[in-house]
Design a protein around this motif. Structure first.
Motif, PDB file in Angstrom:
ATOM      1  N   ARG A 100       0.832  -1.193   0.000  1.00 55.60           N
ATOM      2  CA  ARG A 100       0.000   0.000   0.000  1.00 55.60           C
ATOM      3  C   ARG A 100       0.874   1.252   0.000  1.00 55.60           C
ATOM      4  NH1 ARG A 100      -5.170  -0.105   1.120  1.00 55.60           N
ATOM      5  NH2 ARG A 100      -4.944  -2.072   2.241  1.00 55.60           N
ATOM      6  N   THR A 101       0.527   2.188  -0.869  1.00 55.74           N
ATOM      7  CA  THR A 101       1.251   3.459  -0.959  1.00 55.74           C
ATOM      8  C   THR A 101       0.644   4.463   0.010  1.00 55.74           C
ATOM      9  OG1 THR A 101       1.689   3.058  -3.308  1.00 55.74           O
ATOM     10  CG2 THR A 101       1.943   5.315  -2.505  1.00 55.74           C
ATOM     11  N   PRO A 102       1.460   5.095   0.852  1.00 56.49           N
ATOM     12  CA  PRO A 102       0.902   6.075   1.796  1.00 56.49           C
ATOM     13  C   PRO A 102       0.237   7.245   1.073  1.00 56.49           C
ATOM     14  CG  PRO A 102       3.163   5.493   2.373  1.00 56.49           C
ATOM     15  CD  PRO A 102       2.910   4.922   1.012  1.00 56.49           C
ATOM     16  N   VAL A 103      -0.806   7.760   1.666  1.00 54.11           N
ATOM     17  CA  VAL A 103      -1.505   8.919   1.110  1.00 54.11           C
ATOM     18  C   VAL A 103      -0.601  10.140   1.200  1.00 54.11           C
ATOM     19  CG1 VAL A 103      -3.516  10.415   1.338  1.00 54.11           C
ATOM     20  CG2 VAL A 103      -3.748   7.956   1.754  1.00 54.11           C
ATOM     21  N   SER A 104      -0.552  10.893   0.097  1.00 55.77           N
ATOM     22  CA  SER A 104       0.268  12.102   0.070  1.00 55.77           C
ATOM     23  C   SER A 104      -0.576  13.270  -0.415  1.00 55.77           C
ATOM     24  CB  SER A 104       1.474  11.891  -0.864  1.00 55.77           C
ATOM     25  OG  SER A 104       1.026  11.754  -2.205  1.00 55.77           O
ATOM     26  N   ALA A 105       0.036  14.438  -0.493  1.00 63.45           N
ATOM     27  CA  ALA A 105      -0.688  15.628  -0.930  1.00 63.45           C
ATOM     28  C   ALA A 105      -1.150  15.505  -2.376  1.00 63.45           C
ATOM     29  CB  ALA A 105       0.200  16.860  -0.758  1.00 63.45           C
ATOM     30  N   GLY A 106      -0.475  14.659  -3.167  1.00 65.31           N
ATOM     31  CA  GLY A 106      -0.837  14.511  -4.567  1.00 65.31           C
ATOM     32  C   GLY A 106      -1.805  13.371  -4.846  1.00 65.31           C
ATOM     33  N   THR A 107      -2.211  12.663  -3.798  1.00 68.34           N
ATOM     34  CA  THR A 107      -3.137  11.540  -3.991  1.00 68.34           C
ATOM     35  C   THR A 107      -4.546  12.056  -4.272  1.00 68.34           C
ATOM     36  OG1 THR A 107      -1.837  10.151  -2.490  1.00 68.34           O
ATOM     37  CG2 THR A 107      -4.107   9.467  -2.956  1.00 68.34           C
ATOM     38  N   MET A 108      -5.128  11.559  -5.328  1.00 66.32           N
ATOM     39  CA  MET A 108      -6.485  11.989  -5.668  1.00 66.32           C
ATOM     40  C   MET A 108      -7.497  11.254  -4.793  1.00 66.32           C
ATOM     41  SD  MET A 108      -8.628  11.770  -9.244  1.00 66.32           S
ATOM     42  CE  MET A 108      -9.127  10.077  -8.960  1.00 66.32           C
ATOM     43  N   PRO A 109      -8.362  11.983  -4.075  1.00 62.26           N
ATOM     44  CA  PRO A 109      -9.400  11.316  -3.273  1.00 62.26           C
ATOM     45  C   PRO A 109     -10.361  10.548  -4.183  1.00 62.26           C
ATOM     46  CG  PRO A 109      -9.168  13.631  -2.660  1.00 62.26           C
ATOM     47  CD  PRO A 109      -8.397  13.437  -3.930  1.00 62.26           C
ATOM     48  N   THR A 110     -10.728   9.359  -3.769  1.00 63.88           N
ATOM     49  CA  THR A 110     -11.639   8.532  -4.581  1.00 63.88           C
ATOM     50  C   THR A 110     -12.958   8.286  -3.847  1.00 63.88           C
ATOM     51  OG1 THR A 110     -10.545   6.544  -3.706  1.00 63.88           O
ATOM     52  CG2 THR A 110      -9.777   7.384  -5.832  1.00 63.88           C
ATOM     53  N   HIS A 111     -13.380   9.282  -3.106  1.00 62.23           N
ATOM     54  CA  HIS A 111     -14.638   9.115  -2.363  1.00 62.23           C
ATOM     55  C   HIS A 111     -15.525  10.354  -2.396  1.00 62.23           C
ATOM     56  CE1 HIS A 111     -12.708  11.573   0.707  1.00 62.23           C
ATOM     57  NE2 HIS A 111     -11.692  10.726   0.727  1.00 62.23           N
ATOM     58  N   GLY A 112     -15.132  11.372  -3.162  1.00 58.05           N
ATOM     59  CA  GLY A 112     -15.909  12.605  -3.185  1.00 58.05           C
ATOM     60  C   GLY A 112     -16.668  12.804  -4.483  1.00 58.05           C
ATOM     61  N   PRO A 113     -17.375  13.930  -4.590  1.00 63.58           N
ATOM     62  CA  PRO A 113     -18.161  14.228  -5.804  1.00 63.58           C
ATOM     63  C   PRO A 113     -17.326  14.255  -7.073  1.00 63.58           C
ATOM     64  CG  PRO A 113     -18.752  15.707  -4.015  1.00 63.58           C
ATOM     65  CD  PRO A 113     -17.555  14.960  -3.546  1.00 63.58           C
ATOM     66  N   LEU A 114     -16.060  14.727  -6.976  1.00 62.44           N
ATOM     67  CA  LEU A 114     -15.213  14.784  -8.162  1.00 62.44           C
ATOM     68  C   LEU A 114     -14.974  13.375  -8.717  1.00 62.44           C
ATOM     69  CD1 LEU A 114     -13.436  16.323 -10.163  1.00 62.44           C
ATOM     70  CD2 LEU A 114     -11.545  16.130  -8.507  1.00 62.44           C
ATOM     71  N   PHE A 115     -14.692  12.429  -7.827  1.00 69.02           N
ATOM     72  CA  PHE A 115     -14.445  11.063  -8.295  1.00 69.02           C
ATOM     73  C   PHE A 115     -15.728  10.435  -8.832  1.00 69.02           C
ATOM     74  CE2 PHE A 115     -14.229   6.445  -7.554  1.00 69.02           C
ATOM     75  CZ  PHE A 115     -13.158   6.146  -8.388  1.00 69.02           C
ATOM     76  N   VAL A 116     -16.856  10.706  -8.188  1.00 69.89           N
ATOM     77  CA  VAL A 116     -18.137  10.192  -8.688  1.00 69.89           C
ATOM     78  C   VAL A 116     -18.373  10.689 -10.112  1.00 69.89           C
ATOM     79  CG1 VAL A 116     -20.650  10.299  -8.401  1.00 69.89           C
ATOM     80  CG2 VAL A 116     -19.178   9.913  -6.418  1.00 69.89           C
TER      81      VAL A 116
END
Length: 610
Positions: free
Chosen positions: A556-572
């Motif tokens: 697993r890669t640690p979450v960083s400032a450049g990680t795209m969230p995959t749980h918000g409206p943008l990802f939907v």
């Protein structure tokens, strides 16, 4: 005071989604505990049966499989299922529980049906009440309704483990997943739903068919035959008909409720009767209709919450189900609006198409009066958004755009809720594609749930996404080009093309519903559709399992400032866009030749008349 058709539809849709989203999280959590952990207190009753099954079959429950072993187990198990279902149909005439004395099913139809039910498609080129014995319905078809559904759920559990685990070489044990899914999920839910359906009037018996007296005699015409039983021909060689009259009707009986329950819960589709869920013995009341619609979406929706539970981030499951719901609601509204419109082909006839207290308005052709347009349009959207294929109205009688909606939902890959298991693993494949596209846009290595999406995963994604369009479009082209394919088309022109396109879309995406205007119980279509069903099922399962094995082995890669969230409206939004961009645009030329052209024809005729 009567309500408008649209307010009636909105109320039904809101009620349906409200119940689904209240029950879904609880069932999702239960499935995680029952299947993944196997030690949930609510499943204690079944542990002796589970251990006994493992001992009888020689399965070690603690021995997990890598993805190749898992895939081999899936394929072998399903090949054995095809052989068993085929053999039962061919031997039907000498087997028990056959009160009507039905003979053996033809080889090509048996082959098609065996693959259809094993692949969780349940395409039926035959009329069940005049073809299959009670034993065949139960031992062959209903059993496959359970295990084909359990296979899909097992595969999605394997894929979720790929995301949830890190540095692992295994993705679970297929035999354990299959057993626990069947024993703890499908069986209990099926018993509850079957009892509820019996309470609504769905029949459950082993009686011989009943002959009853009609209230009013029916007059009809039939071919005239001579003393030897041969048709009488006129001077031109055409069959001679004669008037006939009857005051009797034969009513088919059988163990319907038990098959109906798992047919819906397992998104299997098909029907005990040829009329499917439009038959009053399968779906007698508006309440049974609501129960059946809920049953179709129940497990696919709950699995989204199971996904969130297993990856330890419930927001991920909510994002996936939100994406599914957005597409579903838009499609359902489109179907309802289209079916509520005046049919331009009937212009000039003394027919009132305005909704009132005495009639539904809009396009009631092919729909049951007890359900009406709202429940019929919603049912059609649900059954094709999920890979169920059960129908309570004839899709062939829908308007051009109304028929396009269920066709397009299948062509999206059956990922809008989709089949049990198959819908979620299909949507997760699109999620991988979505983060890959996003990674390209921002110049970063794409990640999903902490796992880097690299070349191998994208190759498997490409295979899984492109298999069904290949099967649908090539299969449709073959059927239209050759004479045996064209011979089954009774409606010429755009509508006939739509019937063929719908049939291949249904088969390759393991839906099983039909446009109802295509004569498909022929050797040509039985073989063509069987091939589409088999490869449409397992050419996706194998790359999905390969992806699961690759992801499970990654750290697993640690979450960083450049990680795209995959749980918000943008990802939907990105996920919905990926489904529509890849899934829908692939079929635009074919849809333009079918339902789109058919929709434009009345306008062209009207313009020419002026």
């Amino acid at each position: 005071m009567s309500t408008s058709p649209f307010s009636e539809f909105a109320g039904l849709l809101v009620l349906f989604l409200a119940i689904l989203f209240v029950v879904g999280p609880f069932l999702g959590r239960y499935m995680r505990c029952a299947v993944e952990e196997g030690n949930y207190r609510l499943t204690a009753w079944g542990r002796p049966f589970e251990r006994g099954l493992y001992r009888l079959s020689g399965v070690r429950a603690d021995a997990e499989m890598n993805w190749k072993q898992y895939a081999v187990a899936v394929i072998v198990f399903n090949v054995i299922g095809v052989v068993a279902v085929y053999a039962i149909q061919r031997l039907q005439g000498v087997l028990p529980l056959n009160p009507q004395g039905f003979g053996a099913v033809s080889p090509d139809s048996s082959f098609n049906t065996a693959i259809s039910f094993v692949a969780n498609t349940n395409w039926q080129g035959y009329a069940g009440e005049s073809t299959m014995s009670y034993l065949t319905q139960m031992l062959a078809l209903t059993v496959q309704n359970f295990v084909s559904a359990a296979t899909g759920i097992a595969v999605v559990f394997a894929l979720i483990r790929g995301f949830a685990r890190h540095g692992a070489r295994t993705i679970g044990n297929f035999w354990v997943d299959l057993t626990r899914t069947t024993l703890y999920v499908l069986l209990p839910l099926s018993v509850v739903l079957a009892v509820a359906l019996v309470g609504q009037g769905v029949i459950q018996n082993f009686d011989s068919y009943k002959e009853v007296h009609l209230v009013t005699a029916v007059e009809y015409t039939q071919p005239k035959v001579d003393a030897a039983g041969q048709p009488v021909l006129d001077a031109g060689g055409k069959p001679v008909t004669e008037a006939a009259k009857t005051d009797r009707q034969t009513l088919a009986m059988g163990p319907v409720a038990s098959q109906e329950a798992i047919k819906m819960l397992g998104t299997n589709g098909g029907g005990f009767f040829n009329a499917n869920s439009a038959h009053p013995y399968e779906n007698p009341t508006p309440f049974s209709n609501l129960l059946e619609m809920l049953a179709i979406f129940l497990i696919p929706a709950a699995l989204c919450f199971t996904f969130g539970e297993m990856v330890r981030d419930r927001r991920q499951g909510v994002a996936v189900i939100a994406s599914m719901t957005v597409i579903f609601v838009v499609m359902a509204v489109a179907a309802m609006v289209s079916e509520q419109q005046f049919n331009a082909a009937l212009a000039g006839l003394p027919i009132d198409h305005v909704a009132s207290a005495l009639q539904a308005g809009g396009n009631m052709e092919g729909k049951e009066v007890r359900f009406g347009i709202s429940a019929s349009a919603l049912f059609a959207t649900i059954t094709t958004a999920a890979s169920c294929g059960a129908v309570n109205a004839m899709h062939d009688s829908f308007t051009a755009i109304g028929g396009l909606v269920p066709m397009l939902l299948m062509q999206l890959g059956e990922v809008v809720f989709g089949g049990v298991g198959s819908g979620l693993y299909g949507m997760l494949v699109y999620a991988v594609l979505a983060v890959f596209i996003a990674g390209l846009m921002i110049g970063r290595t794409p990640e999903y749930l902490g796992k880097k999406i690299e070349a191998y995963e994208m190759k498997m994604t490409a295979v899984a996404i492109l298999v069904t369009p290949l099967l649908v479009l090539v299969g449709t082209a073959i059927a239209i080009m050759v004479e045996p394919g064209r011979a089954g088309v009774f409606n010429p022109g755009t509508h006939g093309f739509s019937e063929v396109l719908y049939a291949l879309s249904s088969a390759a995406n393991n839906n099983g519903s039909a446009f109802a205007g295509l004569s498909a119980n022929t050797p040509f279509y039985n073989v063509l559709l069987a091939a589409a069903m088999w490869f449409g099922r397992f050419w996706i399962i194998v790359p999905v399992l390969a992806m699961a094995g690759s992801l499970a082995a990654k750290r697993r890669t640690p979450v960083s400032a450049g990680t795209m969230p995959t749980h918000g409206p943008l990802f939907v939004t990105l996920l919905v866009g990926s489904v529509l961009l890849v899934g829908a645009l692939t079929y635009v030329p074919a849809l333009a030749l079918g339902p789109v052209a058919e929709q434009l024809q009345p306008a062209a005729v009207t313009a020419a008349a002026k």
